[in-house]
Enzyme design. Structure first.
Site, short mmCIF file in Angstrom:
data_model
loop_
_atom_site.label_atom_id
_atom_site.label_comp_id
_atom_site.label_asym_id
_atom_site.label_seq_id
_atom_site.Cartn_x
_atom_site.Cartn_y
_atom_site.Cartn_z
N ASP A 234 -20.05 -12.60 19.27
CA ASP A 234 -20.32 -11.20 18.94
C ASP A 234 -19.05 -10.42 18.61
O ASP A 234 -18.01 -10.63 19.23
CB ASP A 234 -21.04 -10.52 20.11
CG ASP A 234 -22.38 -11.17 20.39
OD1 ASP A 234 -23.31 -10.93 19.61
OD2 ASP A 234 -22.49 -11.92 21.38
N THR A 235 -19.19 -9.50 17.66
CA THR A 235 -18.06 -8.74 17.13
C THR A 235 -18.60 -7.50 16.46
O THR A 235 -19.78 -7.45 16.10
CB THR A 235 -17.30 -9.60 16.07
OG1 THR A 235 -16.77 -10.76 16.70
CG2 THR A 235 -16.15 -8.86 15.43
N VAL A 236 -17.74 -6.49 16.26
CA VAL A 236 -18.10 -5.41 15.34
C VAL A 236 -17.08 -5.35 14.22
O VAL A 236 -15.88 -5.47 14.45
CB VAL A 236 -18.20 -4.03 16.04
CG1 VAL A 236 -19.26 -4.07 17.12
CG2 VAL A 236 -16.88 -3.54 16.59
N MET B 133 -19.26 -10.74 10.50
CA MET B 133 -19.07 -11.06 11.92
C MET B 133 -19.72 -12.39 12.28
O MET B 133 -20.41 -12.98 11.48
CB MET B 133 -19.69 -9.94 12.76
CG MET B 133 -19.12 -8.56 12.49
SD MET B 133 -20.17 -7.24 13.11
CE MET B 133 -21.22 -6.93 11.68
#
Length: 528
Positions: free
Chosen positions: A349-351, A431
């Site tokens: 997970d990332t933004v 992402m």
């Protein structure tokens, strides 16, 4: 032009400024900062801080960030490495003496010192227009008062429930009433609000020194971590030189190692020798080439990338035309390779945030705590979720990504920037942990080989090579799945979507901005 009778949405179009993020509150906050006199740098920090509150499974101030930017839309591309380092006491021998044969995915020994806050402060001081007090105000507001949990956030949050339940600090904040909040429910993070306010008032010292650092280090050491207050005080973001490659007349820029961005350039170098524009965008021929190029590029990533020493020639060697041709010749258009190791890829997970302002400052910004809720450890006193970036390290002293005191791990989060004729054309990112090079290339080839508009290129179904098989999103045609299987690929339907992304295209001739935001997340692109 898209078919208006089918599900989908048009790209966002504007002439002034634009923001594209994976969360509606972050997009709105970024636009409001620019309307209030801030620039794209201010807006990107603001959006990232908001997402540290409202998208807590994907990012936070206990994580890292990387930034590519073109001031007033002009080269050079400026790159800031905001990734943190291993504690000074973190040695391979120390880990071996604890009975570890690899760095754990979770827990204190996976935690590297957070680098994002120092990078935010550095960016704000060097290139921002508004102070941190104004830039962080929206995030403080949502953390202190309330925010609504969005649908994709709720989906990811629920999937991390078992991890959160193992840590008292995480469970207290993120499992109210003993469960993850559902979509549409309300959540608050008052401890994080206090920490953000301290940063707004004191800058980096409010995080890396004093009560916040003391609480975080105390929490880690209580769990057996090797961290020290000196590790936090020494944290410093660094301006670095991007790496880049040409593709169809455009220059694609990525962060240098310790970042994996080079992997996308390797894929593009390989694919540049194939006539992708003559192939159906979702046909098995195109997807097979993409998969095989990725498998070769990830092999080189796994073997060669890490926090490379000054003067190391690995980048030039990997990006050479000779190497690209040799890798290209290894691909059989009709048959999957059988002699490559499983790259051991995973999605996390990332933004990612894309911002262009009225002066055409273009910012490509990415922030993450790595896996969902990072290490699984939250310092309840400060509200800070701690990342697990150290899980990337190897305990092989001869590997480029070997654990060492004060060393940065190989990083998956990668902002991208496209330029042409010395000007920024598109800050972009996709992402999804190890998926990101794959996603960058799929997006770029959708645009530059297949002529899709920006939103269509985001929406386009994806495949990913993981666990020794091709995982196909539900939108991949059945004929294409059969075609991949005929080439020797094992194919399964993906349990979850592959990544998410944002991008903004700058048209210098018309003066317009065109933005896209991935439907696999909750966000949107908006401009004025």
């Amino acid at each position: 032009m898209r078919n208006f009778q089918l599900p989908g949405r048009s790209p966002a179009r504007a002439t002034g400024a634009m923001a594209a993020t994976s969360h509606p509150l972050a997009t709105l906050a970024a636009l409001e900062i620019m309307r209030a006199g801030g620039n794209a740098i201010d807006a990107a920090i603001c959006a990232s801080a908001v997402q540290a509150v409202v998208e807590p499974q994907s990012t936070g101030i206990g994580g890292d960030c990387f930034v590519l930017m073109c001031l007033k839309g002009q080269e050079p591309v400026i790159a800031l490495n905001g990734s943190g380092r291993a504690p000074a006491a973190a040695t391979i021998n120390a880990y071996r003496e604890m009975g570890l044969d690899k760095v754990p995915s979770y827990g204190p020994h996976a935690v590297t010192v957070p680098g994002a806050v120092d990078a935010w402060c550095r960016l704000s001081a060097d290139h921002g227009r508004l102070g941190l007090d104004k830039v962080l105000a929206p995030a403080i507001h949502y953390a202190e008062t309330v925010y609504v949990v969005q649908d994709r956030v709720a989906f990811d949050w629920a999937n991390a429930s078992d991890l959160l339940a193992q840590d008292s600090g995480s469970a207290a904040i993120f499992l109210p009433d003993g469960r993850a909040p559902r979509a549409g429910e309300l959540h608050r993070q008052p401890a994080l609000a206090r920490t953000l306010r301290r940063i707004a008032e004191q800058g980096r010292a409010g995080f890396y020194e004093g009560p916040v650092a003391e609480a975080i280090v105390g929490r880690l050491r209580a769990l057996g971590g090797l961290h020290d207050l000196a590790d936090f005080a020494a944290t410093k973001a660094d301006y670095v030189t991007p790496v880049s490659a040409e593709y169809h007349g455009y220059r694609i820029h990525q962060m240098p190692p310790n970042n994996q961005g080079l992997t996308a350039l390797l894929m593009l170098n390989i694919l540049s020798g194939f006539p992708l524009s003559n192939l159906a965008p979702l046909g098995p021929e195109r997807l097979h080439l993409e998969i095989e190029a990725a498998r070769l590029a990830y092999r080189d990533r796994n073997d060669c990338l890490g926090d490379l020493p000054p003067g190391d020639d690995t980048v030039n060697a990997l990006l050479s035309a000779t190497r690209a041709e040799r890798m290209r010749l290894a691909i059989d258009p009709d048959r999957a390779m059988t002699n490559l190791p499983d790259p051991g890829l995973a999605k996390t997970d990332t933004v990612y945030i894309s911002i262009v302002d009225e002066e055409r400052n273009a910012v490509s910004f990415i922030n993450s705590t790595y896996h969902a809720f990072g290490s699984g450890i939250t310092c309840a006193e400060t509200g800070v979720v701690l990342q697990n970036r150290g899980a990337s390290f190897r305990l092989d002293p001869d590997h480029p990504n070997a654990l060492a005191p004060g060393k940065r791990p190989m990083h998956t989060i990668m902002p991208g920037m496209v330029t042409k004729d010395g000007r920024a054309i598109m800050p972009f990112g996709v992402m999804g942990g190890d998926y990101q090079p794959f996603g960058h290339v799929h997006l770029l080839t959708n645009l530059l080989d297949h002529g899709m508009d920006l939103q269509e290129a985001m929406d386009c179904p994806r495949v990913f090579y993981q666990g020794g098989e091709v995982q196909a999103e539900h939108g991949i045609p059945t004929d294409s799945i059969a075609g991949l299987q005929a080439r020797g690929h094992r194919v399964s339907l993906a349990d979850e979507p592959h990544g998410g992304g944002q991008a903004i295209w700058i048209d210098w001739d018309t003066g317009t901005l065109t933005g896209g935001s991935d439907p696999r997340k909750d966000g949107l692109a908006l401009g004025y």
